[in-house]
Structure formats: C-alpha cells, structure tokens
Motif scaffolding. Structure first.
Motif, short mmCIF file in Angstrom:
data_model
loop_
_atom_site.label_atom_id
_atom_site.label_comp_id
_atom_site.label_asym_id
_atom_site.label_seq_id
_atom_site.Cartn_x
_atom_site.Cartn_y
_atom_site.Cartn_z
N PHE A 89 38.84 37.48 38.23
CA PHE A 89 37.89 38.47 38.72
C PHE A 89 36.58 38.41 37.92
N LEU A 90 35.46 38.46 38.64
CA LEU A 90 34.17 38.66 37.99
C LEU A 90 33.82 40.14 38.18
N LEU A 91 33.65 40.85 37.08
CA LEU A 91 33.22 42.26 37.16
C LEU A 91 31.74 42.28 36.83
N ILE A 92 30.95 42.58 37.85
CA ILE A 92 29.49 42.37 37.73
C ILE A 92 28.75 43.72 37.70
N TYR A 93 27.84 43.84 36.73
CA TYR A 93 26.91 44.97 36.73
C TYR A 93 25.51 44.40 36.57
N GLY A 105 34.48 49.79 34.59
CA GLY A 105 35.77 50.22 34.04
C GLY A 105 36.76 50.59 35.14
N LYS A 106 36.23 51.18 36.19
CA LYS A 106 37.07 51.59 37.31
C LYS A 106 37.71 50.34 37.97
N PHE A 107 36.90 49.28 38.13
CA PHE A 107 37.45 48.06 38.75
C PHE A 107 38.53 47.44 37.85
N GLN A 108 38.24 47.39 36.54
CA GLN A 108 39.21 46.78 35.62
C GLN A 108 40.54 47.54 35.66
N ASN A 109 40.44 48.87 35.65
CA ASN A 109 41.63 49.72 35.72
C ASN A 109 42.45 49.47 36.98
N LYS A 115 48.09 44.95 39.84
CA LYS A 115 48.88 43.79 39.40
C LYS A 115 50.07 44.22 38.53
N ASP A 116 50.12 45.51 38.20
CA ASP A 116 51.13 46.04 37.30
C ASP A 116 51.22 45.19 36.02
N SER A 117 50.08 45.06 35.40
CA SER A 117 49.97 44.16 34.26
C SER A 117 48.96 44.77 33.28
N ASP A 118 49.00 44.39 32.02
CA ASP A 118 47.94 44.87 31.14
C ASP A 118 46.99 43.75 30.73
N TYR A 119 47.11 42.60 31.41
CA TYR A 119 46.12 41.54 31.20
C TYR A 119 45.94 40.72 32.47
N GLN A 120 44.72 40.49 32.87
CA GLN A 120 44.40 39.61 33.99
C GLN A 120 43.16 38.78 33.62
N ILE A 175 41.75 31.68 34.34
CA ILE A 175 42.89 31.56 35.27
C ILE A 175 43.83 30.46 34.76
N ARG A 176 43.25 29.34 34.32
CA ARG A 176 44.10 28.25 33.80
C ARG A 176 44.95 28.72 32.62
N LYS A 177 44.31 29.45 31.71
CA LYS A 177 45.06 29.94 30.54
C LYS A 177 46.21 30.84 30.99
N PHE A 178 45.91 31.69 31.95
CA PHE A 178 46.90 32.64 32.45
C PHE A 178 48.06 31.89 33.13
#
Ligand SMILES: Nc1nc2c(ncn2[C@@H]2O[C@H](COP(=O)(O)OP(=O)(O)OP(=O)(O)O)[C@@H](O)[C@H]2O)c(=O)[nH]1
Ligand SMILES: [Mg+2]
Length: 214
Positions: A89-93, A105-109, A115-120, A175-178
């Motif tokens: 994901f690109l979170l852009i401001y 922050g809302k998008f990240q949350n 994804k039910d995950s604490d890292y993406q 994404i590759r690392k993940f």
C-alpha cells in the motif's frame, strides 16, 4: 486484472499495490506519472482506476498492478474490498495539506484490521514536494509517523517527477520482504505441521519496527 483471482493464484511476478489517501493528495497524478510519464494537471476525482506496468526492480522483473482509489468519502464503501485485495500500500498525503496528513493513520489502521495483522507492506508518501513554499507538514513529521507505522517514508512530486518510481519500487521491495517471511514460515510448517496454528503469531512476532528513508 482479473479481480476474482485469489491471492494464492497470483504469479510471483505480480505485485498488487493499492494507493490510498485523501482526495486531491495526488494518487492519480503519481500513478499516471509512473505509468504514462505525464503530469495530470487537472483535478478529476477518481472513482476507481487500474494500471499495469512491467518494470525491473533490483534486477528482477515485475508486473505492478496498481489500483488508484477514490479519496472522496462518498466512495469509501469500496475500501474494505481494496484492503483485502492489496498486497502493498502507498499511503499518500500532500505536504501542503495538513488534513491529508491527519487522514493517513485511518488508512493504516483499517488496512491492519482488514488483514488481521500488525504488519503490512506500506510506504508513506508525502507528495507535492515541489510546493515547499506552501508546506504544512515537515519532513520530520512524515519521518516520525513512518516510524510509528514501522514503514518506509519518501517525499515525492508527481509534477516534477521526483521520487515517483522510487515510491512504487520501494513498495515492491516491501512486498518481497513480506513474501519471503511467509515463505520461510511455510517451509518451517512443512517440516513441522504442529507449527501451523501458530503461523499468525509467528508472523506477528516478525514485525519490524523499521523506517527506511529515501
Ligand atoms: N504541484 C503539484 N500538484 C500536484 C502534484 N500531484 C498532484 N497534483 C495536483 O493536485 C490535484 C489533485 O491530484 P490527483 O492526483 O487528482 O489527486 P487524487 O489523490 O487522485 O484525488 P482523488 O482522485 O479525488 O482521490 C491535481 O490538480 C494535480 O495536478 C504534485 O506533486 N505537485
Ligand atoms: Mg484520483
């Protein structure tokens, strides 16, 4: 893209990237600059657009499948589906729009919750860096927020084509690392099936609190 395709049917060369951010922050301008090498001067609010581009990232070929979403709240109902479809994901401001910074922050949350995950794999992008004279969000604030997200941070300008490729390429790297983390956990599970139940826990434990600056 065939959107009905399941994640596990995706080719290793495909990277599904979704751009999120407030309306007018520059999601479309960045994506169009990346894919068509042209700056979209006029503001035409997006409902949903899809782009595909083949590139080499760190000497490996990849197809970036980029979903450019609507920042306008009236289309927010479609987001939960995008959170699930995206791999990165690109979170852009926009650096000249404090409200757009407050919204990321809302998008990240919501991504982590969906994804039910604490890292993406996420890259925080401060766009419109060419408008430094109108700046409302400092570089350090962007950097600090990325630290709290544990993600990469970059400032870009779609207008002057600064760091546009780099932002998307960094997302491919994340994404590759993940994927590599998952592959190594999967191979451990093959050797020891008892580990299966704890796969989610293992992934969560591998969360990195890192922030790469570019
Ligand atoms: N100066 C400057 N203007 C930009 C930049 N990126 C985008 N813009 C302008 O900002 C306006 C909004 O850009 P868009 O890319 O359409 O914004 P968006 O995030 O896609 O907006 P929605 O589709 O409504 O969510 C347009 O007029 C763009 O030309 C940039 O890097 N610098
Ligand atoms: Mg748009």
């Amino acid at each position: 893209m065939n959107r009905t395709k399941k994640t596990n049917e995706r080719s290793d060369f495909e990277y599904h990237i979704v751009c999120f951010g407030a309306g007018g922050s520059g999601k479309s301008a960045l994506t169009i600059m990346l894919c068509h090498n042209h700056f979209a001067e006029e503001y035409d609010p997006t409902i949903e657009d899809f782009y595909r581009k083949q590139v080499m990232v760190d000497e490996e070929i990849c197809w970036m499948e980029i979903l450019d979403t609507a920042g306008q709240e009236e289309y927010s109902a479609m987001r939960s589906q995008y959170y699930r479809q995206g791999e990165g994901f690109l979170l852009i401001y926009a650096i000249n729009d404090r409200n757009s910074f407050d919204e990321v922050g809302k998008f990240q949350n919501e991504i982590l919750r969906a994804k039910d995950s604490d890292y993406q794999p996420i890259v925080l992008v401060g766009n419109k860096a060419d408008l430094d004279c109108e700046r409302q969000v400092s570089f350090h604030e962007g950097q600090d927020l990325a630290k709290t997200f544990g993600c990469s941070f970059i400032e870009t300008s779609a207008k002057t084509c600064i760091n546009v490729e780099e932002a998307f390429f960094q997302c491919v790297r994340e994404i590759r690392k993940f994927r590599n983390q998952f592959n190594s956990i999967d191979s451990q599970i093959q050797k020891n099936p008892n580990l299966k139940k704890s796969k989610k826990r293992v992934v969560k434990k591998k969360r990195k609190t890192r922030c790469s600056l570019m």
